[in-house]
Design a protein around this motif. Sequence first.
Motif, PDB file in Angstrom:
ATOM      1  N   VAL A   1      -3.727   9.806 -13.987  1.00 57.03           N
ATOM      2  CA  VAL A   1      -2.655   8.713 -13.638  1.00 57.03           C
ATOM      3  C   VAL A   1      -3.360   7.566 -14.170  1.00 57.03           C
ATOM      4  CG1 VAL A   1      -0.842   7.820 -12.269  1.00 57.03           C
ATOM      5  CG2 VAL A   1      -1.765   9.966 -11.877  1.00 57.03           C
ATOM      6  N   PRO A   2      -2.940   6.831 -14.963  1.00 51.97           N
ATOM      7  CA  PRO A   2      -3.623   5.517 -15.449  1.00 51.97           C
ATOM      8  C   PRO A   2      -3.340   4.455 -14.669  1.00 51.97           C
ATOM      9  CG  PRO A   2      -1.433   5.930 -16.903  1.00 51.97           C
ATOM     10  CD  PRO A   2      -2.081   7.163 -16.194  1.00 51.97           C
ATOM     11  N   PRO A   3      -3.978   3.200 -14.991  1.00 49.29           N
ATOM     12  CA  PRO A   3      -3.617   2.076 -13.981  1.00 49.29           C
ATOM     13  C   PRO A   3      -1.946   1.616 -14.023  1.00 49.29           C
ATOM     14  CG  PRO A   3      -5.550   1.593 -15.300  1.00 49.29           C
ATOM     15  CD  PRO A   3      -4.995   3.117 -15.581  1.00 49.29           C
ATOM     16  N   ARG A   4      -1.544   1.586 -12.778  1.00 51.73           N
ATOM     17  CA  ARG A   4      -0.025   1.095 -12.757  1.00 51.73           C
ATOM     18  C   ARG A   4       0.931   2.227 -13.452  1.00 51.73           C
ATOM     19  NH1 ARG A   4      -1.137  -2.386  -8.846  1.00 51.73           N
ATOM     20  NH2 ARG A   4      -2.230  -4.376  -9.411  1.00 51.73           N
TER      21      ARG A   4
ATOM     22  N   VAL B   1       5.026  10.433  -8.939  1.00 49.05           N
ATOM     23  CA  VAL B   1       3.664  10.109  -8.343  1.00 49.05           C
ATOM     24  C   VAL B   1       3.192   8.926  -9.051  1.00 49.05           C
ATOM     25  CG1 VAL B   1       1.023  10.694  -8.392  1.00 49.05           C
ATOM     26  CG2 VAL B   1       2.675  12.646  -8.417  1.00 49.05           C
ATOM     27  N   PHE B   2       3.121   7.743  -8.126  1.00 57.22           N
ATOM     28  CA  PHE B   2       2.928   6.342  -8.715  1.00 57.22           C
ATOM     29  C   PHE B   2       1.428   5.996  -8.246  1.00 57.22           C
ATOM     30  CE2 PHE B   2       7.323   6.828  -8.122  1.00 57.22           C
ATOM     31  CZ  PHE B   2       7.576   6.160  -9.215  1.00 57.22           C
ATOM     32  N   ASN B   3       0.662   5.576  -9.332  1.00 55.40           N
ATOM     33  CA  ASN B   3      -0.952   4.979  -9.077  1.00 55.40           C
ATOM     34  C   ASN B   3      -0.437   3.458  -8.725  1.00 55.40           C
ATOM     35  OD1 ASN B   3      -3.423   3.967  -9.036  1.00 55.40           O
ATOM     36  ND2 ASN B   3      -3.945   4.580 -11.191  1.00 55.40           N
ATOM     37  N   LEU B   4      -0.913   2.918  -7.567  1.00 56.68           N
ATOM     38  CA  LEU B   4      -0.360   1.587  -7.446  1.00 56.68           C
ATOM     39  C   LEU B   4      -1.810   0.731  -7.466  1.00 56.68           C
ATOM     40  CD1 LEU B   4       1.639   2.066  -3.901  1.00 56.68           C
ATOM     41  CD2 LEU B   4       2.284   2.104  -6.234  1.00 56.68           C
ATOM     42  N   SER B   5      -2.788   0.925  -8.332  1.00 61.37           N
ATOM     43  CA  SER B   5      -3.848   0.526  -8.257  1.00 61.37           C
ATOM     44  C   SER B   5      -4.248   0.058  -9.891  1.00 61.37           C
ATOM     45  CB  SER B   5      -5.105   1.054  -7.827  1.00 61.37           C
ATOM     46  OG  SER B   5      -5.443   2.231  -8.683  1.00 61.37           O
ATOM     47  N   ALA B   6      -5.025  -0.700  -9.875  1.00 60.13           N
ATOM     48  CA  ALA B   6      -5.428  -1.150 -11.365  1.00 60.13           C
ATOM     49  C   ALA B   6      -6.801  -0.262 -12.061  1.00 60.13           C
ATOM     50  CB  ALA B   6      -5.995  -2.711 -11.435  1.00 60.13           C
TER      51      ALA B   6
ATOM     52  N   SER C   1       0.825  -1.076   0.003  1.00 54.95           N
ATOM     53  CA  SER C   1       0.077   0.073  -0.034  1.00 54.95           C
ATOM     54  C   SER C   1       0.905   1.300  -0.188  1.00 54.95           C
ATOM     55  CB  SER C   1      -0.953  -0.138   1.255  1.00 54.95           C
ATOM     56  OG  SER C   1      -0.187   0.283   2.385  1.00 54.95           O
ATOM     57  N   ALA C   2       0.296   2.454  -0.185  1.00 53.71           N
ATOM     58  CA  ALA C   2       1.141   3.489  -0.619  1.00 53.71           C
ATOM     59  C   ALA C   2       1.275   3.893   1.092  1.00 53.71           C
ATOM     60  CB  ALA C   2       0.463   4.743  -1.379  1.00 53.71           C
TER      61      ALA C   2
ATOM     62  N   ALA D   1      -1.286  12.445  -0.576  1.00 44.31           N
ATOM     63  CA  ALA D   1      -1.912  11.938  -1.687  1.00 44.31           C
ATOM     64  C   ALA D   1      -2.779  10.844  -1.154  1.00 44.31           C
ATOM     65  CB  ALA D   1      -1.178  11.612  -2.696  1.00 44.31           C
ATOM     66  N   PRO D   2      -4.124  10.682  -1.504  1.00 45.73           N
ATOM     67  CA  PRO D   2      -4.796   9.635  -1.117  1.00 45.73           C
ATOM     68  C   PRO D   2      -4.373   7.999  -1.581  1.00 45.73           C
ATOM     69  CG  PRO D   2      -6.023  10.781  -2.871  1.00 45.73           C
ATOM     70  CD  PRO D   2      -4.724  11.522  -2.465  1.00 45.73           C
ATOM     71  N   GLU D   3      -4.736   7.092  -0.862  1.00 43.58           N
ATOM     72  CA  GLU D   3      -4.509   5.840  -1.472  1.00 43.58           C
ATOM     73  C   GLU D   3      -5.367   5.663  -2.997  1.00 43.58           C
ATOM     74  OE1 GLU D   3      -2.339   2.426  -0.622  1.00 43.58           O
ATOM     75  OE2 GLU D   3      -2.768   3.897   1.063  1.00 43.58           O
ATOM     76  N   PRO D   4      -4.852   5.180  -3.944  1.00 37.47           N
ATOM     77  CA  PRO D   4      -3.524   4.275  -4.012  1.00 37.47           C
ATOM     78  C   PRO D   4      -2.372   4.980  -4.664  1.00 37.47           C
ATOM     79  CG  PRO D   4      -4.850   4.145  -5.820  1.00 37.47           C
ATOM     80  CD  PRO D   4      -5.786   5.098  -4.937  1.00 37.47           C
TER      81      PRO D   4
END
Length: 537
Positions: free
Chosen positions: A526-529, A489-494, A303-304, A470-473
Amino acid sequence: MKALEWWRGAVIYQIYPRSFLDTNGDGVGDLPGIVQQLDYVASLGVDAIWISPFFTSPMADFGYDIADYRGVDPLFGTLADFDRLLAKAHALGLKVMIDQVLSHCSAEHAWFQESRASRDNPKADWFVWADARPDGAPPNNWLSLFGGVAWQWEPRRGQYYLHNFLPSQPDLNFHNPKVRRAQLDNVKFWLDRGVDGFRLDAINFCFHDAQLRDNPPKPAALRSGRGFSADNPYAFQYHWYNNTRPENLGFLEDLRTLMDRYPDVGALGEISSEDSLATTAEYCNDRRLHMGYSFELLTDDCSAAYLRATVEALEAKMQEGQPCWAISNHDVQRAVTRWGGGAADDALAVQLVALVCSLRGAVCLFQGEELGLPEAEVPFEALRDPYGKAFWPNFKGRDGCRTPMPWSNGANAGFSEGEPWLPVAAEHRALSVEAQQHDAASVLNATRAFLRWRKAQPALVHGDIRFADAPEPLLAFVRGHAGQRVLAVFNLSAQSVEWRAPAGAALLDAPGPLAASLDAGGVLHVPPRGAAFATLE
């Protein structure tokens, strides 16, 4: 001096020699195989290689049980092969780090063979020996990380000896100054040969409590993490007395004094303690180790919030020295499987490389990480890892991340002309170097492009780090150095995520993960992954 410190912000590529490339058909990778593929390694854009043990060993723990610290095991080649490896790596601009396993050795080492023979021989006190309790039980309650008690009975001496790992890996007695000098001499041997540094295995295990006090019990709710499963009895204790003793600091200072006699070298300590982040901060400074890493990002929590809390906790403690981050290595399930599960894909693989390479400090990338390899399924009958055999089926051991490197789609994935020591994973064939080499969109080429781009961003190589809310994810942080500030910035979700960027953010054209876009209103899409890199005013 700063220009000589190659290890600051370095990307270090870990080679597990058994599984890299076999050149003589015996099914086991070797040093000539590493030499053969050094051009490939250099093409990745990494700064150094770390080679797991290739020393003389009975291979009970696949080289981490050393019988001769200065010899190359015939399984891997010769000392001349290592010299050729070192020369070619240096010609390609690669630094070479090798493993040093100082806290313990093999039961077949000449030191132990002499020590176990009697209580009055010249090496009688080179290992940790203790009398049995009146009822014949071991001297205390210490446990082995590989399961069971950490004491083995030796009838020739009528005493127990300590082994924090396998019974065939007796612990050396670092309270004996002759042991410390002997191990420093072994380190010096390789420094004189021209290596650029060391990865120090289990470096906080060198000293034990001289009083042999019992470790206290640990509440069930806290039995987790640090590279072993909660059902391992090792997790049932606070390991206050069998490792991470205060005397170890003096030895690290002696080691650093030795290394400071050689230009442009670095030491990376593997640290697993009750508070590994605090120990890493304590061990890494201008008097002790250059770098340290622990198992905090080798866990299941991706998790972030966890990543931020972990990095911030270390940053708050580490006033000197440098962290080294890794999300995969030869001891844990591969990251795309561990953090992606059934959703693991190329986008995740590329994102994970970019993420870990954007944190402050050095980075270790494990062979195959640049290909996006998932964890291999190894059936019980093919297991080689004693750890996996002991804890099957709840814990399947470390073989799943150690299977052969896939070089091609051919027989045995181009790893060997013989039967590989571990089976080649069928799903790895489609991800081979050959399959990805000429695909511009492959994980391999995305990794190469990102590492090349990273080298040109001083903030990502040398900068400090500050996290943004920044909010999860989303995981967001700013790296700053010499006037350059880079927001990552990384979007850790799908799923796609939107986030308002700081004022003045201007997107950088960074290769690698799926790129984000910034609209006129300052909102990042931010796109998935995906990821965004932006300069800040």
